[in-house]
Scaffold this active site. Structure first.
Site: not given
Lengths: 376, 376
Positions: A93, A267, A305, A307, A310, A336
């Site tokens: 930015d 974002d 999930c 990840c 999980c 996660h």
């Protein structure tokens, strides 16, 4: 690898688009969600783990990096990519938004902004030219114009004045950016919730000419309904064949609504910040893992999930480490959340490509309406 | 996998030994350093990362786990291994040492100790029988006897009284532990710095009979010279064919000195705690990465180290994220420190096996004497 910045749309479904941004640093599948690596780190994550979630691109914050460790230091060390161990694309930015948020600590003129560091109170000056220089020193792949935007609600005159200043700064940003093959410069549309001011801003930006266009000045307090109202027309005011970036958004349903309205990039600090305070995002909405109902629950946060949080851990464990303020709590929940956000983007990309985005959205909202799984 | 707990010494070099502990959960190469996973997590690390450093076994703290989330809850969830995502061996302490450290909050009797939780002030009771029950509920592979030990210096009578109580508690621990194939129970030698009391303690423990023996009551303020003085005789008072565990040790040079004196296992919070405060341990000693001399240094912490912190990052980056209090600072420095500790152990194991441990030690001390690399 491509030698220059390109954007190709491979499919559309209503206003939604899916495609690919190509840069010398790698490809970015759109719609894309960019995790925020404010101070040269996505908080609580190693860069390899961020990549594992499916992120193609990160956002870095000019304001934070210019103050510490400084852009000159990062440049001397070879640039932000090597410094932080992330070799894929980085968007930075301009520093404008964060400086504007320092109310009381800043002074705005036609030239730029003078402000005091939140770290040590030292005095700094940011202008379009200096912002371009900092982003060049960082080695950013996608550079944002230096702009100014008021918090909403704000009166029309304040919004118009601010937008016009931002357009003059956009021209100065373009001039200062110069010709940098392989690096992109994005303009930022302003105009608050005023459709005609947005149109004027979009026109001014296109006259200057940019590689991509951000819808700026939203997600600043106006609420989702007002934001979607603006997104019903704002993306369409921008070129069809360039990436459209909605800055600082958002919650999963904000993101889905934005993609449905023609946004390609977003974002937000939300998935990482939430993860550090025990908040998880799943297909079923938000889960506060601190809640006592999870203390004995052997089930994962989300059984579908994949990840690490999980795959390996129970809600009971995540509850325990969150309550115990263990670092692993923020590490696992951030992972996660970023994983979930990337799955969300992948799901939308596939649905848009298949022409089934309306059905995908219906399913997204239906599962959230059911809410989190019942306590055992 | 073995169905029972075994220990085999494959080589000795002076008093130093190398070998293997075999358990149904996996093998532990000795001399072994056990990272500490106090509250069901090695702070700042995912379990897979801990395994990547080369750790074969973790230590869990009975005191912390009994208070939160409680042993009963962990048992209902299937035990500590699954709860924390670590399927290799776990050794648990008895809770005794930490309860004894709560001065003013505890009351000691022949039966056991009554104390107040540091978390919520609730009242708890620990006895040899309750400690065995908790460690069984956790599913610990190596269970420690419940004991009591005074901080040093302490007068001989206090040390003798305490040692004798610990020996009675050791007998009660053995009785309560019962017969649990595949799980080991270790006795803990006490006696402070009094050689004859250490001998009496070792004899009392061997009469009861244990799967391994800890040298307890050291690293409690006596200093390295006094500790080594005790280790010159204490390990030799314990059975040759059982693992010898030095509790709560230590810095790298403490560890090397202990292995040279016949110790097989150690644990310490130091590498992880140091990592969270910007302290790194390398072949050249301790490095305070917060120091300004690292701010522009493009070199890794240790150019020969293969951990992620050294492979990917400069000292300048580690300095920046430490100063900025970013989570990744503690994550990377903890990883580095645990990696270094495991490399240290691997180096000693190889040297003992090769019969070159004296030369290895000389090299270890010579490199540390050189000190950290010069600033650029």
């Amino acid at each position: 690898m491509a030698s220059r910045f390109q954007f190709n749309i491979s499919a559309t479904d209503g206003a939604a688009r899916t495609g690919m941004i190509t840069t010398p640093r790698g490809e970015v599948r759109t719609p894309a969600f960019m995790p925020v690596g404010t101070a040269a780190t996505v908080k609580g994550m190693l860069p390899g783990s961020v990549a594992e979630t499916g992120a193609d691109i990160l956002l870095g914050n000019t304001y934070h990096l210019m103050l510490r460790p400084t852009a000159e230091r990062i440049a001397a060390l070879g640039g932000l990519h090597g410094f932080m161990g992330w070799d894929r694309p980085i968007l930075t930015d301009s520093g404008g938004f964060q400086v504007m948020s320092l109310s009381g600590l800043r002074k705005l003129t036609e030239e730029g902004v003078t402000f005091k560091s939140h770290i040590d109170g030292s005095k700094h000056h940011l202008t379009p030219e200096r912002s371009m220089e900092i982003q060049r020193l960082l080695g950013s792949d996608i550079v944002m114009c230096f702009d100014e935007c008021p918090a909403l609600p704000a009166d029309r005159e304040r919004i118009a004045t601010s937008m016009e200043l931002s357009m003059r700064w956009a021209a100065r940003s373009k001039q200062a950016f110069g010709d940098r093959p392989g690096h992109a410069l994005f303009g930022i549309q302003q105009g608050g919730l005023e459709q005609d001011l947005r149109a004027a801003s979009a026109e001014a930006l296109q006259e200057i000419g940019f590689d991509g266009y951000a819808v700026g000045g939203l997600a600043v307090g106006e609420g989702q309904e007002a934001m979607f109202g603006c997104l019903d027309y704002a993306p369409g005011q921008l070129p069809h064949d360039k990436p459209r970036y909605l800055m600082g958004v958002g919650k999963p349903d904000d993101i889905v609504g934005a993609v449905a309205r023609g946004i390609d990039m977003m974002d937000c600090v939300l998935p990482s910040r939430s993860g550090r305070t025990g908040q998880a995002w799943t297909r079923r909405g938000q889960v506060n893992i601190r809640n006592a109902r999870h203390a004995d629950d052997p089930r994962p946060l989300d059984e579908e999930c994949t990840c690490p949080a999980c795959r390996t851990y129970s809600r009971a464990y995540l509850h325990h480490v969150t309550r115990s303020k263990e670092m692993i709590a923020g590490m696992l929940l951030t992972w996660h959340n970023l994983h979930y956000y990337q799955e969300l983007m992948a799901g939308m990309r596939a649905a848009i490509a298949a022409g089934t985005f309306a059905a995908w959205q219906a399913q997204f909202h239906a599962l959230r309406a059911e809410g989190d799984i019942e306590p055992l």
